[in-house]
Structures are given as C-alpha cells and as structure tokens.
Design a protein around this motif. Sequence first.
Motif, PDB file in Angstrom:
ATOM      1  N   UNK A   1      -1.404  11.445  -0.340  1.00  0.00           N
ATOM      2  CA  UNK A   1      -0.232  11.483  -1.224  1.00  0.00           C
ATOM      3  C   UNK A   1      -0.623  10.870  -2.563  1.00  0.00           C
ATOM      4  N   UNK A   2      -0.461  11.633  -3.629  1.00  0.00           N
ATOM      5  CA  UNK A   2      -0.888  11.195  -4.956  1.00  0.00           C
ATOM      6  C   UNK A   2       0.114  10.208  -5.531  1.00  0.00           C
ATOM      7  N   UNK A   3       1.378  10.611  -5.573  1.00  0.00           N
ATOM      8  CA  UNK A   3       2.460   9.790  -6.115  1.00  0.00           C
ATOM      9  C   UNK A   3       3.786  10.214  -5.487  1.00  0.00           C
ATOM     10  N   UNK A   4       4.791   9.365  -5.704  1.00  0.00           N
ATOM     11  CA  UNK A   4       6.203   9.663  -5.399  1.00  0.00           C
ATOM     12  C   UNK A   4       6.506   9.825  -3.914  1.00  0.00           C
ATOM     13  N   UNK A   5       5.656   9.220  -3.059  1.00  0.00           N
ATOM     14  CA  UNK A   5       5.966   9.216  -1.637  1.00  0.00           C
ATOM     15  C   UNK A   5       7.290   8.499  -1.378  1.00  0.00           C
ATOM     16  N   UNK A   6       8.126   9.071  -0.529  1.00  0.00           N
ATOM     17  CA  UNK A   6       9.438   8.495  -0.228  1.00  0.00           C
ATOM     18  C   UNK A   6       9.316   7.588   1.000  1.00  0.00           C
ATOM     19  N   UNK A   7       9.696   6.317   0.861  1.00  0.00           N
ATOM     20  CA  UNK A   7       9.599   5.394   1.994  1.00  0.00           C
ATOM     21  C   UNK A   7      10.402   5.875   3.200  1.00  0.00           C
ATOM     22  N   UNK A   8       9.853   5.581   4.407  1.00  0.00           N
ATOM     23  CA  UNK A   8      10.480   6.030   5.645  1.00  0.00           C
ATOM     24  C   UNK A   8      10.225   5.026   6.758  1.00  0.00           C
ATOM     25  N   UNK A   9      11.212   4.846   7.604  1.00  0.00           N
ATOM     26  CA  UNK A   9      11.052   3.984   8.777  1.00  0.00           C
ATOM     27  C   UNK A   9      10.089   4.605   9.786  1.00  0.00           C
ATOM     28  N   UNK A  10       9.841   5.894   9.650  1.00  0.00           N
ATOM     29  CA  UNK A  10       8.964   6.601  10.592  1.00  0.00           C
ATOM     30  C   UNK A  10       7.500   6.575  10.170  1.00  0.00           C
ATOM     31  N   UNK A  11       7.237   6.208   8.917  1.00  0.00           N
ATOM     32  CA  UNK A  11       5.854   6.208   8.413  1.00  0.00           C
ATOM     33  C   UNK A  11       5.270   4.809   8.567  1.00  0.00           C
ATOM     34  N   UNK A  12       4.353   4.660   9.501  1.00  0.00           N
ATOM     35  CA  UNK A  12       3.780   3.353   9.822  1.00  0.00           C
ATOM     36  C   UNK A  12       2.349   3.284   9.295  1.00  0.00           C
ATOM     37  N   UNK A  13       2.045   2.226   8.547  1.00  0.00           N
ATOM     38  CA  UNK A  13       0.688   2.048   8.030  1.00  0.00           C
ATOM     39  C   UNK A  13      -0.247   1.651   9.157  1.00  0.00           C
ATOM     40  N   UNK A  14      -1.460   2.199   9.088  1.00  0.00           N
ATOM     41  CA  UNK A  14      -2.450   1.852  10.104  1.00  0.00           C
ATOM     42  C   UNK A  14      -3.761   1.446   9.440  1.00  0.00           C
ATOM     43  N   UNK A  15      -4.561   0.747  10.222  1.00  0.00           N
ATOM     44  CA  UNK A  15      -5.878   0.300   9.749  1.00  0.00           C
ATOM     45  C   UNK A  15      -6.643   1.493   9.171  1.00  0.00           C
ATOM     46  N   UNK A  16      -7.215   1.290   7.975  1.00  0.00           N
ATOM     47  CA  UNK A  16      -8.011   2.335   7.345  1.00  0.00           C
ATOM     48  C   UNK A  16      -7.261   3.193   6.358  1.00  0.00           C
ATOM     49  N   UNK A  17      -5.911   3.092   6.347  1.00  0.00           N
ATOM     50  CA  UNK A  17      -5.123   3.831   5.350  1.00  0.00           C
ATOM     51  C   UNK A  17      -5.333   3.238   3.961  1.00  0.00           C
ATOM     52  N   UNK A  18      -5.099   4.055   2.942  1.00  0.00           N
ATOM     53  CA  UNK A  18      -4.911   3.512   1.599  1.00  0.00           C
ATOM     54  C   UNK A  18      -3.488   3.861   1.170  1.00  0.00           C
ATOM     55  N   UNK A  19      -2.876   2.949   0.408  1.00  0.00           N
ATOM     56  CA  UNK A  19      -1.472   3.134   0.029  1.00  0.00           C
ATOM     57  C   UNK A  19      -1.276   2.799  -1.452  1.00  0.00           C
ATOM     58  N   UNK A  20      -0.733   3.764  -2.171  1.00  0.00           N
ATOM     59  CA  UNK A  20      -0.407   3.574  -3.576  1.00  0.00           C
ATOM     60  C   UNK A  20       1.032   3.101  -3.716  1.00  0.00           C
ATOM     61  N   UNK A  21       1.227   2.022  -4.435  1.00  0.00           N
ATOM     62  CA  UNK A  21       2.563   1.477  -4.694  1.00  0.00           C
ATOM     63  C   UNK A  21       2.854   1.604  -6.183  1.00  0.00           C
ATOM     64  N   UNK A  22       3.900   2.331  -6.509  1.00  0.00           N
ATOM     65  CA  UNK A  22       4.316   2.529  -7.905  1.00  0.00           C
ATOM     66  C   UNK A  22       5.720   1.953  -8.024  1.00  0.00           C
ATOM     67  N   UNK A  23       5.929   1.078  -8.997  1.00  0.00           N
ATOM     68  CA  UNK A  23       7.217   0.398  -9.126  1.00  0.00           C
ATOM     69  C   UNK A  23       7.550   0.168 -10.589  1.00  0.00           C
ATOM     70  N   UNK A  24       8.831   0.015 -10.854  1.00  0.00           N
ATOM     71  CA  UNK A  24       9.310  -0.300 -12.189  1.00  0.00           C
ATOM     72  C   UNK A  24      10.451  -1.288 -12.106  1.00  0.00           C
ATOM     73  N   UNK A  25      10.599  -2.065 -13.183  1.00  0.00           N
ATOM     74  CA  UNK A  25      11.622  -3.104 -13.262  1.00  0.00           C
ATOM     75  C   UNK A  25      12.423  -2.902 -14.548  1.00  0.00           C
ATOM     76  N   UNK A  26      13.731  -3.061 -14.458  1.00  0.00           N
ATOM     77  CA  UNK A  26      14.581  -3.061 -15.657  1.00  0.00           C
ATOM     78  C   UNK A  26      15.051  -4.492 -15.900  1.00  0.00           C
ATOM     79  N   UNK A  27      14.645  -5.047 -17.042  1.00  0.00           N
ATOM     80  CA  UNK A  27      15.047  -6.397 -17.443  1.00  0.00           C
ATOM     81  C   UNK A  27      15.810  -6.298 -18.766  1.00  0.00           C
ATOM     82  N   UNK A  28      17.085  -6.630 -18.725  1.00  0.00           N
ATOM     83  CA  UNK A  28      17.937  -6.590 -19.922  1.00  0.00           C
ATOM     84  C   UNK A  28      17.803  -5.268 -20.670  1.00  0.00           C
ATOM     85  N   UNK A  29      17.768  -4.169 -19.888  1.00  0.00           N
ATOM     86  CA  UNK A  29      17.762  -2.831 -20.480  1.00  0.00           C
ATOM     87  C   UNK A  29      16.391  -2.265 -20.792  1.00  0.00           C
TER      88      UNK A  29
END
Length: 251
Positions: free
Chosen positions: A75-103
């Motif tokens: 998965x390149x980007x925009x993976x949707x989090x799921x309770x069914x998707x469990x990370x396992x040893x050897x996986x790589x995981x990209x985390x993309x996040x953004x924060x809104x501070x005072x607009x």
Amino acid sequence: MPVTIKSAREIELMKEAGRILEIVHDELGKALHPGMTTLDIDRLGEEIIRSYGCEPSFLNYNGYPASICVSVNDEVVHGIPSAKRVLKEGDIVGLDAGVIYKGYHSDAARTHGIGEISKEAKDLIQVTRECFFEGIKFAKEGNHLFEISSAIGRYAEERGYGVVRDLCGHGIGTKLHEAPEIPNYEMNRKGMKLRKGMTLAIEPMINIGGCAVNWLDDDWTVVTRDGSLSAHYENTVLITEDEPILLTLSK
C-alpha cells in the motif's frame, strides 16, 4: 489557486502545528508492534493529536474516514485503518498524518518496520528518506520547484527503484492541499521560482518495483500494481533565503 506566502505570524503557527505532529509520529513509532491493528494506530494517533488541543487534518477530509493513513507493505498511501488488519513481524507500515493548530495544517509521513524486516525493506525505507533530503538541497529561495522533483526522482531511479508518478507533494497552510503540486520525478521544465515564506509538503513515494499504481475499490487505498513494497517519507518544509526549515522534524 495562487501559492501563498506566509507571514511571520503564520509561520509561527505552522511551526507549532509541525512540532505537535512530530510528537505524534514519535509516539506512534514507539507504539508499533506485531499484533497491533491499523485501527489501534489510528485511535492512538487521534488521541495524541487531540491531547494537544489540535484536530486531525485527515479525518473526514474529502470523506476520508480516519485520522491517520496507515499503509502496509504494497500500500503506497491512504490505507484506511481497520480492526481486521493486524500488523505482523516483517511488515512495513507507512503512517501519514496531519495536524490543524489554530487553523493551520502540518503534514508528515514516516515508514516503519515491524519487528525484524528484510534487508530490501530496510533499504527501501532508507532510500525513500534519503530521496527527501536530496530534494530539499534545492529548497531555498531563488531555486526552482522542479529542481526538488528532479533530485528526488534521479536519486531513486539511479538506485533501481520505482518513483510513483500518480501522486505528488503540495503546498500547505490554512488548507491541507494548496498550490503548487510537487512531483517526485524529473520534469521537462523548471517550474516556479521558490520564494521565502512558501510552505511545502514534500513527500517521496518510492517502490521496490515499478512506478505503476492502482486504487482499490474503497477509492482511497493506493497499491503498487506489481505487488512490490512501497515506502513514504514526508515533511512540511518552510522555504527561506538559506537552508529550508523542516517544521515536522527537529532532530
């Protein structure tokens, strides 16, 4: 849409948005472990963001249903989090996040290995990060936008990696996505001249295999067409007269 030049006050607000996002990424990186679900990551990320009095940039953005984009393996980007998707040893995981501070938004991505990962996965994560730093060597006033793009693309392709062409970086400020678009590959023109006060989200997306990608049926998750691993690295960058300032990376 014109490119926005940030005032001194706006830059201070974006610095704080970036500082908080760096903390979010640091905390998520420490928390990752085999057996964790991608929904666990999303919930923890949102909790940390809100604990600083901020809002998640991504939640409900154009209908995206989560606060953290969690993208595993091919998965390149925009993976949707799921309770069914469990990370396992050897996986790589990209985390993309953004924060809104005072607009004002910040935007950053990191790719992590879960437990022991293969050498090719480690190399991919490292080269993707290095691509970003090759690109920002040109991120200063008076240079041209596509010098950044070309440096990123050349660095990856010289090492045999595929550079995603269907997605790109972007300007950022009071909106998560502002002008200009920032490709991660060589362009046939120079692009606009960079000016002090521009804020850019520069984000190489690099594949072990080819550059081609597909969108899954959820209309969000982007995957490599050949099933190869993909990594993502991004920071929010302030253009100055001299070296760029990384608003989401202080160390």
